[in-house]
Design a protein around this motif. Structure first.
Motif, PDB file in Angstrom:
ATOM      1  N   VAL A 283       0.858  -1.185   0.000  1.00 22.13           N
ATOM      2  CA  VAL A 283       0.000   0.000   0.000  1.00 22.13           C
ATOM      3  C   VAL A 283       0.895   1.235   0.000  1.00 22.13           C
ATOM      4  N   ILE A 284       0.667   2.129  -0.955  1.00 24.43           N
ATOM      5  CA  ILE A 284       1.399   3.395  -1.009  1.00 24.43           C
ATOM      6  C   ILE A 284       0.380   4.532  -1.070  1.00 24.43           C
ATOM      7  N   VAL A 285       0.477   5.457  -0.121  1.00 21.42           N
ATOM      8  CA  VAL A 285      -0.420   6.610  -0.091  1.00 21.42           C
ATOM      9  C   VAL A 285       0.433   7.876  -0.120  1.00 21.42           C
ATOM     10  N   SER A 286       0.158   8.766  -1.049  1.00 24.34           N
ATOM     11  CA  SER A 286       0.967   9.978  -1.212  1.00 24.34           C
ATOM     12  C   SER A 286       0.286  11.198  -0.609  1.00 24.34           C
ATOM     13  N   ASN A 287       1.111  12.173  -0.258  1.00 25.80           N
ATOM     14  CA  ASN A 287       0.648  13.506   0.181  1.00 25.80           C
ATOM     15  C   ASN A 287      -0.318  13.467   1.359  1.00 25.80           C
ATOM     16  N   LEU A 288       0.119  12.839   2.419  1.00 29.07           N
ATOM     17  CA  LEU A 288      -0.664  12.828   3.654  1.00 29.07           C
ATOM     18  C   LEU A 288      -0.158  13.908   4.597  1.00 29.07           C
ATOM     19  N   PRO A 289      -1.029  14.493   5.426  1.00 26.03           N
ATOM     20  CA  PRO A 289      -0.558  15.471   6.411  1.00 26.03           C
ATOM     21  C   PRO A 289       0.124  14.767   7.582  1.00 26.03           C
ATOM     22  N   ARG A 290       0.976  15.483   8.282  1.00 16.60           N
ATOM     23  CA  ARG A 290       1.655  14.918   9.449  1.00 16.60           C
ATOM     24  C   ARG A 290       0.681  14.723  10.607  1.00 16.60           C
ATOM     25  N   GLU A 291      -0.324  15.605  10.665  1.00 17.75           N
ATOM     26  CA  GLU A 291      -1.304  15.510  11.732  1.00 17.75           C
ATOM     27  C   GLU A 291      -2.672  15.911  11.197  1.00 17.75           C
ATOM     28  N   THR A 292      -3.703  15.529  11.906  1.00 14.81           N
ATOM     29  CA  THR A 292      -5.065  15.847  11.483  1.00 14.81           C
ATOM     30  C   THR A 292      -5.366  17.321  11.744  1.00 14.81           C
ATOM     31  N   ASP A 293      -6.390  17.809  11.076  1.00 16.27           N
ATOM     32  CA  ASP A 293      -6.827  19.184  11.318  1.00 16.27           C
ATOM     33  C   ASP A 293      -7.560  19.277  12.652  1.00 16.27           C
ATOM     34  N   ILE A 294      -7.641  20.511  13.153  1.00 14.76           N
ATOM     35  CA  ILE A 294      -8.468  20.749  14.341  1.00 14.76           C
ATOM     36  C   ILE A 294      -9.911  20.419  13.972  1.00 14.76           C
ATOM     37  N   GLU A 295     -10.573  19.657  14.831  1.00 16.82           N
ATOM     38  CA  GLU A 295     -11.942  19.240  14.541  1.00 16.82           C
ATOM     39  C   GLU A 295     -12.924  19.868  15.522  1.00 16.82           C
ATOM     40  N   ILE A 296     -13.930  20.505  14.998  1.00 17.27           N
ATOM     41  CA  ILE A 296     -14.993  21.075  15.832  1.00 17.27           C
ATOM     42  C   ILE A 296     -16.122  20.056  15.915  1.00 17.27           C
ATOM     43  N   LYS A 297     -16.438  19.665  17.137  1.00 17.38           N
ATOM     44  CA  LYS A 297     -17.453  18.636  17.326  1.00 17.38           C
ATOM     45  C   LYS A 297     -18.577  19.166  18.202  1.00 17.38           C
ATOM     46  N   LYS A 298     -19.814  18.973  17.763  1.00 15.65           N
ATOM     47  CA  LYS A 298     -20.976  19.394  18.522  1.00 15.65           C
ATOM     48  C   LYS A 298     -21.644  18.192  19.175  1.00 15.65           C
ATOM     49  N   LEU A 299     -21.862  18.300  20.498  1.00 19.78           N
ATOM     50  CA  LEU A 299     -22.580  17.260  21.223  1.00 19.78           C
ATOM     51  C   LEU A 299     -23.946  17.801  21.615  1.00 19.78           C
ATOM     52  N   ARG A 300     -25.005  17.132  21.177  1.00 17.21           N
ATOM     53  CA  ARG A 300     -26.341  17.603  21.517  1.00 17.21           C
ATOM     54  C   ARG A 300     -26.723  17.131  22.906  1.00 17.21           C
ATOM     55  N   GLY A 301     -27.241  18.056  23.702  1.00 17.35           N
ATOM     56  CA  GLY A 301     -27.691  17.745  25.048  1.00 17.35           C
ATOM     57  C   GLY A 301     -29.202  17.705  25.125  1.00 17.35           C
ATOM     58  N   PRO A 302     -29.741  17.896  26.312  1.00 20.20           N
ATOM     59  CA  PRO A 302     -31.199  17.882  26.475  1.00 20.20           C
ATOM     60  C   PRO A 302     -31.836  19.122  25.868  1.00 20.20           C
ATOM     61  N   SER A 303     -33.133  19.089  25.733  1.00 23.54           N
ATOM     62  CA  SER A 303     -33.848  20.256  25.202  1.00 23.54           C
ATOM     63  C   SER A 303     -33.834  21.375  26.241  1.00 23.54           C
ATOM     64  N   LYS A 304     -34.043  22.587  25.767  1.00 27.09           N
ATOM     65  CA  LYS A 304     -34.024  23.757  26.652  1.00 27.09           C
ATOM     66  C   LYS A 304     -35.132  23.646  27.702  1.00 27.09           C
ATOM     67  N   SER A 305     -36.197  22.961  27.348  1.00 31.99           N
ATOM     68  CA  SER A 305     -37.337  22.833  28.266  1.00 31.99           C
ATOM     69  C   SER A 305     -37.219  21.634  29.210  1.00 31.99           C
ATOM     70  N   ALA A 306     -36.085  20.904  29.140  1.00 31.83           N
ATOM     71  CA  ALA A 306     -35.908  19.716  29.978  1.00 31.83           C
ATOM     72  C   ALA A 306     -35.793  20.121  31.449  1.00 31.83           C
ATOM     73  N   ASN A 307     -36.009  19.150  32.337  1.00 28.00           N
ATOM     74  CA  ASN A 307     -35.915  19.463  33.772  1.00 28.00           C
ATOM     75  C   ASN A 307     -34.461  19.645  34.200  1.00 28.00           C
ATOM     76  N   LYS A 308     -34.267  20.204  35.377  1.00 27.74           N
ATOM     77  CA  LYS A 308     -32.927  20.555  35.877  1.00 27.74           C
ATOM     78  C   LYS A 308     -32.039  19.324  36.031  1.00 27.74           C
ATOM     79  N   THR A 309     -32.634  18.203  36.397  1.00 26.27           N
ATOM     80  CA  THR A 309     -31.844  16.980  36.600  1.00 26.27           C
ATOM     81  C   THR A 309     -31.172  16.541  35.302  1.00 26.27           C
ATOM     82  N   ALA A 310     -31.898  16.567  34.182  1.00 23.81           N
ATOM     83  CA  ALA A 310     -31.344  16.161  32.886  1.00 23.81           C
ATOM     84  C   ALA A 310     -30.228  17.107  32.453  1.00 23.81           C
TER      85      ALA A 310
END
Length: 683
Positions: A54-81
């Motif tokens: 296997v030969i792969v050309s022109n790879l970066p030394r490191e990955t790019d910065i990744e922005i990841k979004k994690l969805r949480g509870p709804s705004k109307s959810a109770n305080k415990t959630a």
């Protein structure tokens, strides 16, 4: 940007497994880079008899910065959630979250910024897991390790730039070293770049590009042709196979004893190519030469030791074949019929003797349909079609089935048309795409394929998706080609139905409807027509149903419809016909036509012309006088147009309206006997 190199070196990998391995490796790395959103230049996969690369050309030394979004509870959810989501992500306040709307509802989101990762570390974790999950069809273990591979691995080279990508697979640690052709290289070489790797292998008798190995083989075969004034027996499949048997191909030649020419040529070629993977040649008279060629990893043959060794091996194989022929000849084909009883065809469908009986009966039905009288000897040979499957020659060389029977039948005194049917029964096939020239052979070839399809469907072995283990699609296409290219008119539907009645099978869990098989044939026929540039709308317009599936007749009809549509008066008729269709689309035929309700000459004239057409179509049996029927439609155009110009179909008088609609339905039903013009598209 940096290049990546992986080489897995070990014991000899079978040619087909190299093809399989290269495909899997490419998909693994392509999916990996795409999923991780890692940009690359090009992925190249190579193989030799001992390595996958296997030969792969022109790879970066490191990955790019990744922005990841994690969805949480709804705004109307109770305080415990909400507190639970904050705690799980080690946050103290909802001020660290953002709010976004999804389908009208607001949710909390945590936005994370993932730092870059070193690509060499990602690869060192990914590669061993990828190799462990490698989808070989067959694999093996060796030594004490638990990992599997196609053959034992001896060395793994893996570098990213100049650095080693460190991992362990099958108890072997990756390194930055490789080795050349095992016949000529014993020392390892440390590799620092892709270019150095390729140069080293080139200098050490390893050609990693398959196309280059093939070019070398073809060039050296050409040299042998020039040397002996011969031409190569073209065999691309063999070239593809032997190019993967060696790392640095050399082509050597030898000769065999001319006394072996007592065997049929295809017997000799089968031993040479199929069994020994040797190349055969023909002389200027197109006769098989006693010269053969073979592939070697050795770039020289001192004292002709390699040549003499291969000549001895081939001599022994030819002697074996002669022995098999002698043994087989002690038993006549007729006497082998009973041996077929011991060979099961399909479970629940009897044995090969039963199959022979069915094929002989189907062939007789086809011959009778074609008004082809069969002689006593022809009927006799029909029962012997499969007897060569019990011979030692076919057991040793399965690809010779049919040819062996043909040869033995010839020795027993059958004439050419009679013995040749033994091999012609399998035509057309991947090795011989021609159809038989004899009508008798055509009957048998059709019968053989009809029985194959019916049998497989009865035991639930029909094709699914891309899988077709019994080559039923090829059998169906073979029937179509046999009928069309032999220019014979035959109703395939009737042949299949009569064939089904010949099976003495037990009740099966899968009930197969006759229509299912006919639809299967029709699908192949449609594909065949499209390949010869007959459009789908023309095909759909002439296939009214599958009750009379006559491929040759449908082809003739298609060509006549195409010619009809090209003409100006043909286009005019189709336009007038579609005026009829537009009126009938929201109406139903519910009563007979009342001639007494006709008040205009246009109605009467249209009715009388349709009656004339209907009688003509029924008398001249549309199939045999199709062009005459089409020509008659030209006179209908003006009559239809006059009818619509002068007559109000949707009369205020209900009886008149119904009668006129029924008249148009009568027109449509009559014309549809020729072609469903509503399915034809405009040019």
């Amino acid at each position: 940007m940096t290049d990546f190199l992986l080489e897995i070196y070990g014991e000899e990998i079978p040619p087909q497994s190299q093809i399989e391995g290269k495909k899997i490796l490419y998909e693994i790395f392509l999916n990996f880079f795409n999923q991780r959103k890692i940009k690359f230049g090009k992925i190249e996969i190579f193989s030799t008899a001992r390595r996958l690369i296997v030969i792969v050309s022109n790879l970066p030394r490191e990955t790019d910065i990744e922005i990841k979004k994690l969805r949480g509870p709804s705004k109307s959810a109770n305080k415990t959630a909400i507190d639970g989501f904050l705690g799980a992500n080690k946050l103290k306040s909802i001020n660290n979250l953002i709010i976004e709307e999804i389908k009208g509802k607001e949710y909390f989101f945590l936005v994370k910024e993932l730092p870059p990762e070193k690509l060499d570390k990602i690869l060192s974790n990914f590669i061993p897991q990828a190799l462990k999950s490698f989808g070989w069809k067959k694999s093996m273990r060796w030594g004490d390790n638990k990992d599997k591979w196609i053959r034992p691995i001896k060395k793994i080279l893996c570098i990213f730039g100049e650095e080693i990508v460190k991992f362990n697979f099958a108890d072997i640690n990756s390194t930055s070293t490789t080795t050349g052709n095992y016949l000529y290289s014993s020392k390892d070489k440390k590799i620092k770049s892709i270019s150095e790797y390729k140069t080293y292998l080139d200098d050490n008798n390893v050609v990693i590009e398959d196309t280059s190995r093939k070019d070398i083989i073809l060039s050296k075969l050409g040299d042998i042709c020039k040397k002996f004034n011969l031409k190569i027996n073209s065999d691309q499949k063999l070239i593809n196979e032997v190019s993967n048997l060696v790392e640095n191909p050399n082509v050597l030649w030898g000769k065999f004893d001319k006394s072996f020419f007592s065997m049929p040529e295809n017997f000799l070629v089968t031993v040479l190519s199929d069994q020994q993977k040797y190349f055969s040649f023909k002389d200027k008279e197109n006769n098989l030469s006693d010269v053969f060629a073979f592939i070697s990893n050795h770039y020289e043959d001192k004292n002709n030791i390699i040549r003499k060794g291969n000549e001895r091996v081939l001599h022994a194989r030819f002697k074996d074949a002669l022995f098999f022929i002698k043994e087989d000849s002690s038993c006549k084909l007729e006497d082998r019929l009973e041996k077929l009883e011991k060979v099961t065809y399909f479970e629940n469908l009897g044995n090969l003797k039963d199959k022979s009986f069915r094929i002989s009966k189907i062939a007789e039905i086809v011959a009778e349909t074609l008004k082809l009288p069969l002689t006593i000897n022809q009927k006799k040979v029909l029962l012997l079609l499969k007897t060569d499957l019990t011979t030692e020659m076919v057991k040793e060389f399965p690809s010779l089935q049919g040819y062996v029977g043909s040869y033995y039948a010839k020795l027993q005194g059958f004439n050419e048309e009679e013995y040749k049917v033994m091999e012609d029964q399998y035509l057309p096939n991947p090795t011989n795409d021609n159809i038989p020239t004899s009508k008798f052979s055509v009957c048998v070839a059709i019968a053989e394929k009809v029985d194959n399809i019916n049998a497989a469907f009865l035991v639930g072995k029909k094709p699914t998706g891309s899988k077709d283990p019994y080559s039923l699609r090829r059998s169906a296409l073979g029937i179509i080609r046999l009928v069309i290219e032999s220019n014979i008119d035959i109703n395939i539907t009737e042949i299949f139905l009569e064939s089904r009645d010949l099976f003495k099978y037990k009740p099966l869990s899968t009930i197969v409807e006759n229509q299912e098989i006919l639809n299967f044939i029709m699908t192949r026929l449609t594909s065949y027509f499209k390949e010869i540039k007959i459009s789908g709308d023309v095909i759909n317009s002439i296939v009214i149903n599958n009750k009379e599936l006559n491929p040759n007749l449908l082809l003739k009809k298609s060509k006549q419809i195409i010619d009809f549509r090209k003409k100006k008066n043909g286009q005019d008729f189709i336009s007038s016909y579609k005026r009829v269709e537009s009126i009938l689309s929201n109406n139903k035929f519910n009563n007979s036509i009342n001639v007494g309700l006709f008040k205009s000459s246009e109605e009467k004239k249209l009715y009388l012309y349709i009656v004339e057409l209907d009688q003509l179509f029924n008398q001249c049996f549309i199939d045999s006088n199709y062009s005459e029927c089409i020509e008659k439609l030209f006179g209908l155009t003006k009559i239809i147009n006059n009818f619509f110009d002068k007559i109000k179909v949707h009369s205020e008088i209900k009886e008149e309206k119904i009668n006129r609609i029924n008249l148009l339905f009568f027109l449509k039903h009559t014309v549809d006997k020729v072609c469903d013009f509503s399915k034809l598209e405009k040019l």
